[in-house]
Design an enzyme around this catalytic site. Structure first.
Site, PDB file in Angstrom:
ATOM      1  N   GLU A  57      -2.156  -8.573   4.668  1.00 31.65           N
ATOM      2  CA  GLU A  57      -1.921  -9.000   6.136  1.00 31.65           C
ATOM      3  C   GLU A  57      -3.504  -8.870   6.701  1.00 31.65           C
ATOM      4  O   GLU A  57      -3.675  -9.508   7.580  1.00 31.65           O
ATOM      5  CB  GLU A  57      -1.299  -7.873   7.170  1.00 31.65           C
ATOM      6  N   CYS A 110       0.895  -1.251  -0.087  1.00 35.19           N
ATOM      7  CA  CYS A 110       0.113   0.008   0.087  1.00 35.19           C
ATOM      8  C   CYS A 110       0.865   1.262  -0.088  1.00 35.19           C
ATOM      9  O   CYS A 110       1.610   1.378  -1.042  1.00 35.19           O
ATOM     10  CB  CYS A 110      -1.087   0.034   1.083  1.00 35.19           C
ATOM     11  N   HIS A 161      -3.707  -4.995   0.843  1.00 33.46           N
ATOM     12  CA  HIS A 161      -3.119  -5.528   2.299  1.00 33.46           C
ATOM     13  C   HIS A 161      -3.255  -6.973   2.463  1.00 33.46           C
ATOM     14  O   HIS A 161      -4.183  -7.238   2.938  1.00 33.46           O
ATOM     15  CB  HIS A 161      -4.041  -4.745   3.235  1.00 33.46           C
TER      16      HIS A 161
END
Length: 243
Positions: free
Chosen positions: A222, A123, A220
């Site tokens: 994660e 990002c 993202h």
């Protein structure tokens, strides 16, 4: 730098400045728990770095010296980049801008790419790499693409370029979890697109001729790594490249 036998590769993660954190009484330096847990699950040892670039001026030699302890680096998401780094006037919707954070991240990106330190940029981290290579950003996606196409709290499927490093890591189709209101505009030197959203937003880039391993993704991973093996594969690829 090579890892010793039995040692987890050390993955440096620049911290993010925060005006407040619920468990602390003062301003804080933080990182995403999801992010460091993903690095750990992938076999890495996440090490959070203090960003030091007073007044928006980073000492390139100092940053390079500090990164000697790292086997790999993860440049995470965060607030917006100041327009000064891409030569753009600042849009009124910019938020959480911190020029010390910017300058440190930019120096980290440059050192990694120059010295071949494995680097995964996520990002804002991808936008930092693009700025470091002379590129620009779309400063407000609602303005550029329309509010119906915003990428905050948004998931979508993207197709990956066949033959790309990203394709080797995650396959040719992936579900991306997005949270950003900026994205890449003009690409920096040497960067090339390997995935886009349906409206044309750049979702991933690679760097031709880089001396080390590099991937940059706009989404993202994660967010969903615990339930999506394709997302965990990104972190494993970074850790494996850092061994």
């Amino acid at each position: 730098m090579t890892s010793g036998v039995g040692r987890r590769p050390r993955i440096a993660v620049p911290a993010r400045f925060s005006e407040r954190a619920s468990a602390l009484r003062y301003a804080a330096e933080v990182t995403s728990r999801n992010l460091v847990e993903a690095v750990w699950a992938a076999g890495g040892e996440p090490l959070v770095m203090h960003p030091h670039a007073p007044g928006g001026e980073a000492d390139h030699v100092e940053v390079a010296g500090r990164l000697e302890m790292a086997d790999g680096v993860l440049l995470p998401g965060g607030g917006d980049l100041a327009g000064r780094w891409t030569g753009q006037p600042e849009h009124p919707t910019l938020y959480d801008v911190d020029v010390e954070q910017d300058a440190f991240d930019l120096a980290v990106a440059r050192v990694c790419l120059e010295r071949g330190i494995p680097l995964l940029a996520i990002c804002r981290g991808l936008q930092v790499v693009n700025a470091a290579r002379g590129g620009t950003v779309v400063q407000d996606m609602d303005h550029a693409y329309g509010e119906m196409r915003h990428h905050r709290h948004h998931r979508h499927h993207i197709e990956v370029e066949p033959g790309s490093l990203l394709g080797q890591v995650v396959g040719l189709k992936v579900e991306a979890s997005c949270y950003h209101h900026q994205c890449l505009a003009e690409l920096g030197s040497g960067l090339h697109v390997v995935a886009r959203a349906e409206e044309g937003v750049i979702e991933a880039v690679e760097l031709g001729g880089s001396p080390g391993w590099f991937l940059g993704v706009q989404w993202h991973p994660e967010d969903t790594w615990a339930d999506d093996p394709q997302q965990l594969a990104l972190f494993r690829a970074l850790v494996d490249a850092s061994r």
